[in-house]
Design an enzyme around this catalytic site. Structure first.
Site, PDB file in Angstrom:
ATOM      1  N   HIS A 235      29.342  33.206  33.935  1.00 53.68           N
ATOM      2  CA  HIS A 235      30.644  33.447  33.298  1.00 53.68           C
ATOM      3  C   HIS A 235      30.627  33.294  31.783  1.00 53.68           C
ATOM      4  CE1 HIS A 235      32.066  33.811  37.330  1.00 53.68           C
ATOM      5  NE2 HIS A 235      31.626  32.593  37.616  1.00 53.68           N
ATOM      6  N   ARG A 292      45.261  35.333  24.505  1.00 56.38           N
ATOM      7  CA  ARG A 292      44.735  34.844  23.215  1.00 56.38           C
ATOM      8  C   ARG A 292      43.938  35.966  22.549  1.00 56.38           C
ATOM      9  NH1 ARG A 292      41.078  33.082  27.260  1.00 56.38           N
ATOM     10  NH2 ARG A 292      39.076  34.140  27.002  1.00 56.38           N
TER      11      ARG A 292
HETATM   12  C1  MV4 Z   1      36.094  38.314  41.826  1.00 48.95           C
HETATM   13  C2  MV4 Z   1      34.794  38.788  42.104  1.00 48.95           C
HETATM   14  C3  MV4 Z   1      34.621  39.536  43.235  1.00 48.95           C
HETATM   15  N1  MV4 Z   1      35.655  39.778  44.061  1.00 48.95           N
HETATM   16  N2  MV4 Z   1      37.092  38.597  42.669  1.00 48.95           N
HETATM   17  C4  MV4 Z   1      34.963  35.762  37.964  1.00 48.95           C
HETATM   18  C5  MV4 Z   1      35.819  35.380  36.827  1.00 48.95           C
HETATM   19  C6  MV4 Z   1      37.199  35.539  37.274  1.00 48.95           C
HETATM   20  N3  MV4 Z   1      37.952  36.261  36.288  1.00 48.95           N
HETATM   21  C7  MV4 Z   1      37.143  36.309  38.551  1.00 48.95           C
HETATM   22  N4  MV4 Z   1      35.753  36.518  38.840  1.00 48.95           N
HETATM   23  C8  MV4 Z   1      35.374  37.268  39.894  1.00 48.95           C
HETATM   24  N5  MV4 Z   1      36.358  37.583  40.758  1.00 48.95           N
HETATM   25  C9  MV4 Z   1      36.862  39.300  43.759  1.00 48.95           C
HETATM   26  N6  MV4 Z   1      37.866  39.545  44.611  1.00 48.95           N
HETATM   27  C10 MV4 Z   1      33.782  38.479  41.233  1.00 48.95           C
HETATM   28  C11 MV4 Z   1      34.065  37.711  40.127  1.00 48.95           C
HETATM   29  C12 MV4 Z   1      32.922  37.439  39.314  1.00 48.95           C
HETATM   30  C13 MV4 Z   1      32.828  37.950  38.047  1.00 48.95           C
HETATM   31  C14 MV4 Z   1      33.837  38.708  37.491  1.00 48.95           C
HETATM   32  C15 MV4 Z   1      33.727  39.188  36.222  1.00 48.95           C
HETATM   33  C16 MV4 Z   1      32.598  38.946  35.508  1.00 48.95           C
HETATM   34  C17 MV4 Z   1      31.579  38.183  36.035  1.00 48.95           C
HETATM   35  C18 MV4 Z   1      31.676  37.690  37.301  1.00 48.95           C
HETATM   36  C19 MV4 Z   1      30.642  36.943  37.822  1.00 48.95           C
HETATM   37  C20 MV4 Z   1      30.760  36.437  39.056  1.00 48.95           C
HETATM   38  C21 MV4 Z   1      31.904  36.681  39.813  1.00 48.95           C
END
Ligand code: MV4
Length: 456
Positions: A235, A292
């Site tokens: 992240h 932000r």
């Molecule tokens: C998710 C996902 C897969 N499916 N939601 C990570 C940060 C937060 N904003 C939400 N995130 C994620 N939500 C669903 N339903 C995978 C992630 C996620 C991710 C998202 C954006 C950028 C990097 C990531 C790394 C791991 C998981």
């Protein structure tokens, strides 16, 4: 307009805000911890007040000290930058009570978007696409099972008070669901003092595509296009670019319209970012909104020619947006590389200490946003990002060529940095072809480690 602004932040973003203020003819006050006494923003601001010792809780997060400084210096507004107090609804509210403008959205807008389940509900009402899942919070095991059966495994359990990847658990079947449901709740209770969770269909290795929004206090909202932030590790973003390699004009219009709808749904009135999860073939879902200015805002500035920090300040001062959507034009391609004082060969261990030599690259299309100079001491108390290398070219190929050239030119000695990893990524074929997602770093990391000797 504001006569004087207090900057409740540090590092490169504090410097970025000072630059915007100087160009707008606004006086600046820096508050700083004893660790930052020798920092560039403290030297360049019109006034500076020490507010406490190095730990953030006693300085950059210390409302009382910051507001006392604001009163002493008689400022009209406070710019919180990113991190620290930038998404703190309580602080925004106290500023209002003190008759000081918080440069950001109103506290109720922060609250609405800060609670992720609430935000999701608002998006459903506004007809913004969201990931299939529970309608709001999930309060027991049976409900968790019922919803997971309905949407199908894998599912992801998310803390409503989380965000930015904190407080999430994935489950592939009923057994792991029950375990992870409880684990997610107790983790969230501990981390956020709020154990409430919701459940969504888990999308494997999506792309992270976010839209920049700019809004005024009169309901006018425009989008400034997207940023692809899929190159990240745990992240933490490493590289961001715009346009996204997968973007098409039609899809940009559709996603941009969804982003504007999202902002309007909460009466948004500042700069903000709508994060989407992009699942391929024109499928996207609202993830969260960041209320932000973000680290990666410069790449959007390079494409649109709009100074986002100035626009944010002017919006807070009550100016009307000078642009309609049709006025927003995108030109060229821009890539940002985040340079952190970390050792990528040692599990990204922070590498604080004295920077002996700091020689940033330059030339056409290169912008370096940094607070670091030769002899600067990087404190172990704060975020390890020490510079942003922003490379702008007429197209993606040129932007990548500039990235490679500029990373080669960049010389930082005394501390370890993420430059070797950035060089490795921008030199890869798959990056050149734009084929990457949020699982990219994990997949290529072993190859980076093996390639070590070629790079040193
Ligand atoms: C998710 C996902 C897969 N499916 N939601 C990570 C940060 C937060 N904003 C939400 N995130 C994620 N939500 C669903 N339903 C995978 C992630 C996620 C991710 C998202 C954006 C950028 C990097 C990531 C790394 C791991 C998981």
């Amino acid at each position: 307009m504001f006569g004087k602004i207090l900057i409740a932040n540090r590092g490169e973003i504090a410097l970025r805000i000072i630059r915007a203020c100087k160009e707008l003819g606004i006086k600046t006050v820096m508050v700083y911890s004893t660790a930052d006494a020798e920092s560039l923003p403290v030297m360049l601001a019109d006034e500076a007040i020490c507010i406490g010792p190095p730990p953030s809780l006693e300085s950059y997060l210390n409302y009382k000290q910051i507001l006392s400084a604001a009163e002493i210096c008689d400022v009209d507004a406070i710019h919180p930058g990113y991190g620290f107090l930038s998404e703190n609804a309580e602080f925004a509210e106290i500023c209002k009570t003190c008759n000081i403008e918080f440069i950001g959205p109103a506290s109720d807008q922060i609250t609405a978007m800060g609670d992720k389940a609430t935000a999701k509900k608002k998006m459903i009402l506004a007809k913004v696409p969201v990931t299939p899942g529970s309608e709001g919070l999930v309060s027991d095991e049976n409900e968790a099972k019922r919803i997971s059966k309905k949407i199908g495994y894998p599912v992801i359990i998310k803390a409503t008070a989380g965000g930015g990847g904190r407080g999430m658990r994935i489950a592939h079947n009923d057994a792991t669901l029950i375990m992870n449901y409880h684990a997610a709740r107790s983790e969230a209770e501990k981390a956020f003092k709020n154990g409430a969770v919701y459940i969504e269909k888990y999308v494997e290795n999506p792309r992270h595509i976010e839209f920049q929004i700019l809004a005024d206090k009169y309901g006018n909202v425009v989008h400034l296009g997207e940023r692809d932030c899929s190159i990240q590790r745990r992240h933490q973003k490493l590289i961001e670019e715009t346009p996204s390699p997968v973007m098409k004009p039609k899809l940009r219009d559709v996603m941009g319209a969804a982003a504007i709808k999202a902002a309007k749904a909460v009466n948004y009135s500042s700069v903000g970012t709508i994060e989407f999860l992009y699942a391929g073939v024109d499928t996207f879902y609202f993830m969260e909104m960041n209320t932000r200015i973000q680290v990666e805002h410069p790449i959007t500035e390079q494409l649109t020619g709009i100074d986002l920090v100035k626009a944010q300040i002017l919006s807070a001062a009550g100016e009307k947006l000078p642009w309609r959507q049709k006025d927003i034009q995108f030109k060229g391609h821009c890539i940002e590389c985040r340079i952190n004082a970390e050792n990528p060969y040692m599990n990204f261990a922070p590498s604080p200490g004295k920077v002996d030599l700091f020689i940033p690259p330059g030339g056409p299309g290169i912008r370096v946003d940094t607070h670091v100079y030769s002899g600067y001491k990087i404190s172990p108390h704060y975020d390890s990002m020490i510079a942003k290398l922003i490379c702008f070219g007429k197209d993606r190929a040129e932007a990548i060529a500039k990235c490679k050239r500029a990373l080669d030119e960049f010389h930082i000695s005394g501390v370890k940095t993420t430059i070797p990893l950035l060089k490795y990524i921008v030199s890869r074929e798959d990056f050149a072809s734009g084929v990457y997602d949020t699982g990219y770093i994990e997949r290529i990391f072993d190859q980076f480690m093996s390639a070590r000797k070629d790079l040193e």
